[in-house]
Write a protein that holds these residues in place. Structure first.
Motif, PDB file in Angstrom:
ATOM      1  N   LEU A 228       0.825  -1.205   0.000  1.00  0.00           N
ATOM      2  CA  LEU A 228       0.000   0.000   0.000  1.00  0.00           C
ATOM      3  C   LEU A 228       0.868   1.268   0.000  1.00  0.00           C
ATOM      4  CD1 LEU A 228      -3.016  -0.077  -0.168  1.00  0.00           C
ATOM      5  CD2 LEU A 228      -3.160   0.458   2.262  1.00  0.00           C
ATOM      6  N   THR A 229       1.966   1.243   0.737  1.00  0.00           N
ATOM      7  CA  THR A 229       2.880   2.392   0.732  1.00  0.00           C
ATOM      8  C   THR A 229       3.473   2.588  -0.652  1.00  0.00           C
ATOM      9  OG1 THR A 229       3.445   2.030   3.055  1.00  0.00           O
ATOM     10  CG2 THR A 229       4.964   3.376   1.770  1.00  0.00           C
ATOM     11  N   TYR A 230       3.865   1.485  -1.298  1.00  0.00           N
ATOM     12  CA  TYR A 230       4.383   1.580  -2.662  1.00  0.00           C
ATOM     13  C   TYR A 230       3.322   2.140  -3.605  1.00  0.00           C
ATOM     14  CZ  TYR A 230       5.177   0.150  -7.440  1.00  0.00           C
ATOM     15  OH  TYR A 230       5.276   0.151  -8.804  1.00  0.00           O
ATOM     16  N   THR A 231       2.103   1.629  -3.490  1.00  0.00           N
ATOM     17  CA  THR A 231       1.021   2.091  -4.368  1.00  0.00           C
ATOM     18  C   THR A 231       0.830   3.597  -4.235  1.00  0.00           C
ATOM     19  OG1 THR A 231      -0.097  -0.050  -4.207  1.00  0.00           O
ATOM     20  CG2 THR A 231      -1.426   1.829  -4.913  1.00  0.00           C
ATOM     21  N   GLN A 232       0.879   4.089  -3.015  1.00  0.00           N
ATOM     22  CA  GLN A 232       0.718   5.527  -2.795  1.00  0.00           C
ATOM     23  C   GLN A 232       1.926   6.308  -3.310  1.00  0.00           C
ATOM     24  OE1 GLN A 232      -1.499   7.625   0.534  1.00  0.00           O
ATOM     25  NE2 GLN A 232       0.529   7.405   1.419  1.00  0.00           N
ATOM     26  N   ASP A 233       3.114   5.806  -3.022  1.00  0.00           N
ATOM     27  CA  ASP A 233       4.331   6.511  -3.427  1.00  0.00           C
ATOM     28  C   ASP A 233       4.471   6.601  -4.937  1.00  0.00           C
ATOM     29  OD1 ASP A 233       4.980   6.807  -0.785  1.00  0.00           O
ATOM     30  OD2 ASP A 233       6.612   5.339  -0.785  1.00  0.00           O
ATOM     31  N   THR A 234       4.172   5.511  -5.642  1.00  0.00           N
ATOM     32  CA  THR A 234       4.390   5.511  -7.084  1.00  0.00           C
ATOM     33  C   THR A 234       3.370   6.384  -7.804  1.00  0.00           C
ATOM     34  OG1 THR A 234       5.028   4.083  -8.923  1.00  0.00           O
ATOM     35  CG2 THR A 234       2.972   3.519  -7.795  1.00  0.00           C
ATOM     36  N   VAL A 235       2.238   6.637  -7.174  1.00  0.00           N
ATOM     37  CA  VAL A 235       1.227   7.508  -7.780  1.00  0.00           C
ATOM     38  C   VAL A 235       1.516   8.973  -7.489  1.00  0.00           C
ATOM     39  CG1 VAL A 235      -1.204   8.175  -7.723  1.00  0.00           C
ATOM     40  CG2 VAL A 235      -0.581   5.753  -7.777  1.00  0.00           C
ATOM     41  N   LYS A 251      -1.032  20.941  -4.704  1.00  0.00           N
ATOM     42  CA  LYS A 251      -2.006  20.212  -3.922  1.00  0.00           C
ATOM     43  C   LYS A 251      -1.652  18.740  -4.065  1.00  0.00           C
ATOM     44  CE  LYS A 251      -6.924  19.245  -3.299  1.00  0.00           C
ATOM     45  NZ  LYS A 251      -8.298  19.473  -3.814  1.00  0.00           N
ATOM     46  N   ARG A 252      -1.275  18.109  -2.958  1.00  0.00           N
ATOM     47  CA  ARG A 252      -0.794  16.741  -3.046  1.00  0.00           C
ATOM     48  C   ARG A 252      -1.923  15.798  -3.463  1.00  0.00           C
ATOM     49  NH1 ARG A 252       2.986  13.378   1.283  1.00  0.00           N
ATOM     50  NH2 ARG A 252       4.233  12.362  -0.333  1.00  0.00           N
ATOM     51  N   LYS A 253      -1.610  14.880  -4.332  1.00  0.00           N
ATOM     52  CA  LYS A 253      -2.604  13.937  -4.826  1.00  0.00           C
ATOM     53  C   LYS A 253      -3.109  13.038  -3.699  1.00  0.00           C
ATOM     54  CE  LYS A 253      -0.502  13.512  -9.433  1.00  0.00           C
ATOM     55  NZ  LYS A 253       0.181  12.573 -10.369  1.00  0.00           N
ATOM     56  N   THR A 254      -4.348  12.649  -3.804  1.00  0.00           N
ATOM     57  CA  THR A 254      -4.898  11.653  -2.881  1.00  0.00           C
ATOM     58  C   THR A 254      -4.983  10.317  -3.622  1.00  0.00           C
ATOM     59  OG1 THR A 254      -7.163  12.242  -3.526  1.00  0.00           O
ATOM     60  CG2 THR A 254      -6.234  13.345  -1.592  1.00  0.00           C
ATOM     61  N   VAL A 255      -4.702   9.251  -2.899  1.00  0.00           N
ATOM     62  CA  VAL A 255      -4.745   7.899  -3.479  1.00  0.00           C
ATOM     63  C   VAL A 255      -5.799   7.104  -2.727  1.00  0.00           C
ATOM     64  CG1 VAL A 255      -3.413   5.824  -3.973  1.00  0.00           C
ATOM     65  CG2 VAL A 255      -2.289   8.063  -4.040  1.00  0.00           C
ATOM     66  N   ASN A 256      -6.682   6.458  -3.465  1.00  0.00           N
ATOM     67  CA  ASN A 256      -7.754   5.663  -2.862  1.00  0.00           C
ATOM     68  C   ASN A 256      -7.177   4.353  -2.332  1.00  0.00           C
ATOM     69  OD1 ASN A 256     -10.040   4.295  -2.099  1.00  0.00           O
ATOM     70  ND2 ASN A 256     -11.043   4.393  -4.107  1.00  0.00           N
ATOM     71  N   LEU A 257      -6.689   4.397  -1.109  1.00  0.00           N
ATOM     72  CA  LEU A 257      -6.053   3.221  -0.522  1.00  0.00           C
ATOM     73  C   LEU A 257      -7.068   2.128  -0.202  1.00  0.00           C
ATOM     74  CD1 LEU A 257      -3.519   5.006   1.857  1.00  0.00           C
ATOM     75  CD2 LEU A 257      -3.125   4.127  -0.453  1.00  0.00           C
ATOM     76  N   ASP A 258      -8.269   2.526   0.218  1.00  0.00           N
ATOM     77  CA  ASP A 258      -9.311   1.519   0.491  1.00  0.00           C
ATOM     78  C   ASP A 258      -9.624   0.736  -0.781  1.00  0.00           C
ATOM     79  OD1 ASP A 258      -9.421   2.492   3.067  1.00  0.00           O
ATOM     80  OD2 ASP A 258     -11.148   3.795   2.678  1.00  0.00           O
ATOM     81  N   GLY A 259      -9.796   1.466  -1.867  1.00  0.00           N
ATOM     82  CA  GLY A 259     -10.084   0.812  -3.135  1.00  0.00           C
ATOM     83  C   GLY A 259      -8.931  -0.051  -3.610  1.00  0.00           C
ATOM     84  N   ALA A 260      -7.687   0.414  -3.352  1.00  0.00           N
ATOM     85  CA  ALA A 260      -6.517  -0.360  -3.775  1.00  0.00           C
ATOM     86  C   ALA A 260      -6.492  -1.729  -3.103  1.00  0.00           C
ATOM     87  CB  ALA A 260      -5.242   0.414  -3.457  1.00  0.00           C
ATOM     88  N   LEU A 261      -6.787  -1.775  -1.811  1.00  0.00           N
ATOM     89  CA  LEU A 261      -6.782  -3.063  -1.114  1.00  0.00           C
ATOM     90  C   LEU A 261      -7.870  -3.987  -1.638  1.00  0.00           C
ATOM     91  CD1 LEU A 261      -5.980  -2.016   2.553  1.00  0.00           C
ATOM     92  CD2 LEU A 261      -4.615  -3.511   1.075  1.00  0.00           C
ATOM     93  N   ASN A 262      -9.006  -3.439  -1.977  1.00  0.00           N
ATOM     94  CA  ASN A 262     -10.075  -4.273  -2.541  1.00  0.00           C
ATOM     95  C   ASN A 262      -9.674  -4.829  -3.912  1.00  0.00           C
ATOM     96  OD1 ASN A 262     -12.019  -4.149  -0.448  1.00  0.00           O
ATOM     97  ND2 ASN A 262     -12.563  -2.067  -1.070  1.00  0.00           N
ATOM     98  N   VAL A 263      -8.997  -3.994  -4.716  1.00  0.00           N
ATOM     99  CA  VAL A 263      -8.528  -4.469  -6.022  1.00  0.00           C
ATOM    100  C   VAL A 263      -7.460  -5.533  -5.839  1.00  0.00           C
ATOM    101  CG1 VAL A 263      -7.327  -3.817  -8.141  1.00  0.00           C
ATOM    102  CG2 VAL A 263      -9.110  -2.325  -7.218  1.00  0.00           C
TER     103      VAL A 263
END
Length: 645
Positions: A228-235, A251-263
């Motif tokens: 999850l940290t990688y997913t956020q960092d690479t985006v 404005k720092r991007k937001t990453v849908n971490l909840d959705g990432a775990l479901n995917v």
């Protein structure tokens, strides 16, 4: 009457000018004032002291009653600051939110085979079946992660049964595929050490069942945190640019971490999913390909002649580094150059005198290298003589560029203006291709241009130039205290709280909250037009009467705005009209603004490595030392993650 102190500050709507050297009072124009020039009819400065120093016996204090008293101390407008980078702290993932205790996870008491008829629970751990309740051993798990990552993990495991990365047999194929991706993230400019998770396979095979299950649960949560940290960092990038300096505005991007775990849970090809999180723009792809090529060539650096840092050699001077300069030309000059100057190169005996014949050799090298052929050996020429960056420094620039691209939209757009400050170039893109580029002048190291994105909205013809408060206070005020009538004589307008007043009627000893603007006309600091994308930094693109600065190789010279070498061409492009129509608007002589038919992005960027329109990565000098600031931010982030993991 005199306008006395404590006048309120009226907001300046525009800022940007060029300054060189020390200001000279009573100059022909304010631009000359800022460049240290003097007019032919310059008045002699009064010999009276107006700053409290001793006066000649014949001086008449009564002749300057309002300026005879001590002046208020000179104020100062501070430049934006660089910060000591503060990395995101990590926190413990609250496993108690989703892990049952061993007592509640234990099965019903079982009969002790050695004591017939008795019911015992001497070892609850041994009674918990991994297949029936795999999370029973999560209570001992200790994993730290960035706060938003930790929160997403807590939410996911609280809302979903089962595991992502392990089963009763140990690590799943999905886990091994994800580990392989994380091990190779250096290929996309990230640090594999920050996502490293130890494979417990060898360990779990040599321990008791309870310990094995604890190790697997530790791996389960560590793996979720790393992925999850990688997913956020690479985006969005590891670094928050706004914490580096006030010169960054994102404005720092937001990453849908909840959705990432479901995917991730549903994914049948975790490697493909994780790799798809990497930016997919052609610019990023070109940087990635360059990084792979550089890493493959590691240890095979081409030969180079070292020239001492800071060397500056002008025609007629003597410098021991001249021998290295000529040696580098012998190495890197074209065959044609070496033929044309063969006699000079053959007869040169490493003497330090920079003679006219050697100057001609250097000029020829500069011209074929795309530099101004002036014979002055400075930073730009030395960079070419030494073959540019080393392989190692190129790799570092690529990593910084990849990180910075993550701050920008994944798709820059089909139409946009991209200003790369280290390249001193503005690029106009339309219909998904670069149509043209042009030289620009950007802020000096003392007056740096910001790094941000916005939208082009307006073109202003025959603009006023609002003198920035920083220039008024930091550079003009000492001179205006000596000669308050200067601005009146040059036709500049001065006002306080929106009320126009004469510069001569302002007591500059006690007042500095004054708006100053230069009307449109010949010599206006902004030239004939400006292209606006209103922002809080008062930065825009504009024309300039000072065309000679575009001939320089190093063009970090302004107070922060972007000066265009061909402003009419850029204005025509953003307006979607011809240059002739731009000329007609200017010919009215009237100050007026026109909205662009359609807003589109402008990126005021800072990349020391970036691909050109052909996909070839070019490298540039770090004129503001921002790559060095990025390196400090990288190290702070790595240190924080290593210390708290």
């Amino acid at each position: 009457m005199k306008i006395l102190k404590n006048a309120a500050i009226a907001a300046l709507t525009i800022s940007c000018a060029i300054t060189f050297g020390a200001p000279a009072a009573h100059s022909a124009t304010l631009l000359d004032f800022l460049q240290g020039k003097k007019s032919s009819n310059e008045r002699k400065r009064p010999t009276h002291s107006i700053f409290g120093a001793s006066l000649d016996d014949d001086d008449d204090m009564g002749a300057f009653p309002d300026r005879a008293r001590p002046a208020k101390a000179l104020p100062k407008v501070s430049a934006p600051k660089y910060f000591t980078y503060k990395a995101d702290p990590l926190r413990l993932i609250a496993v108690a939110k989703f892990a049952p205790t061993l007592e509640t996870a234990a099965a019903d008491p079982v009969a002790d085979p050695n004591q017939t008829g008795s019911i015992q629970t001497p070892n609850i751990i041994q009674q918990v079946d991994f297949a029936q309740n795999p999370r029973a051993y999560m209570t001992d798990v200790r994993v730290k992660a960035p706060a938003d990552v930790a929160a997403a993990i807590e939410k996911f495991y609280s809302s979903n049964d089962g595991l992502l990365w392990v089963d009763a047999n140990g690590l799943t194929d999905k886990a091994r595929s994800a580990l392989k991706v994380l091990e190779g993230v250096d290929g996309v400019g990230l640090d594999p050490a920050e996502y490293k998770v130890m494979d417990p396979t060898d360990t779990v095979s040599a321990v008791d069942e309870a310990t094995r299950q604890r190790l697997l649960m530790q791996f389960e949560i560590e793996m979720s945190a790393a992925v999850l940290t990688y997913t956020q960092d690479t985006v969005r990038g590891r670094i928050d640019p706004n914490r580096i300096a006030e010169y960054y505005d994102f404005k720092r991007k937001t990453v849908n971490l909840d959705g990432a775990l479901n995917v991730i849970r549903a994914s049948g090809d975790i490697a493909a999913y994780l790799q798809s999180r990497t930016p997919m723009s052609p610019e990023f792809a070109a940087l990635q390909a360059e990084l792979i090529k550089l890493k493959a060539a590691d240890g095979t650096e081409e030969a180079r002649v070292e020239i001492a840092p800071g060397t500056l050699l002008k025609p007629g001077q003597t410098n021991e580094e001249l021998a290295n300069v000529i040696a580098a030309i012998r190495m890197r000059g074209s065959d044609a150059l070496k033929v044309d100057h063969s006699l000079v190169l053959a007869s040169y005996q490493n003497t330090p005198e920079y003679t006219p014949e050697l100057v001609d050799v250097v000029k020829a090298f500069q011209v074929e290298s795309g530099l101004k052929g002036d014979g002055v050996v400075g930073a730009g020429t030395i960079r070419k003589l030494m073959g540019g960056d080393t392989g190692g420094s190129k790799i570092e620039k690529i990593k910084v560029a990849m990180e910075q691209l993550r701050w920008l939209p994944g798709d820059l757009g089909s139409r946009y203006v991209f200003i790369n400050q280290p390249a001193f170039t503005a690029y106009y893109h339309n219909n998904n291709k670069e149509e043209f580029n042009m030289r620009v002048v950007v802020g000096s190291p003392r007056n740096q241009t910001f790094f941000f994105q916005d939208e082009i909205e307006l073109v202003e013809y025959n603009p006023y130039w609002g003198v920035p408060r920083s220039i008024i206070v930091n550079e003009m005020l000492p001179e205006l205290r000596a000669d308050p009538s200067y601005l009146d004589r040059q036709g500049y307008e001065t006002s306080i709280n929106g009320q126009q007043v004469s510069s001569s009627d302002i007591d500059w000893n006690s007042t500095d909250s004054v708006d100053v603007r230069q009307p449109p006309g010949r010599g206006n600091a902004l030239g004939q037009l400006k292209i606006m994308f209103p922002n809080s930094h008062a930065i825009y693109m504009h024309d300039t009467p000072q065309k000679k600065f575009f001939e320089r190789d190093m063009r970090a010279l302004s107070h922060g705005c972007v000066r265009l070498s061909d402003p009419k061409k850029m204005a025509a492009a953003v307006m979607g009209i011809s240059v002739e129509e731009i000329d007609a608007e200017i010919a009215t002589g009237q100050n007026h603004q026109v909205k662009v038919p359609e807003r589109f992005p402008v990126y005021v960027a800072y990349f020391t490595a970036f691909p050109n329109k052909d996909g070839v990565v070019e490298y540039f000098d770090d004129v503001y030392s921002r790559d060095a600031a990025m390196d400090k931010a990288f190290k702070a982030t790595s240190k924080a993650r290593a210390a708290e993991s």
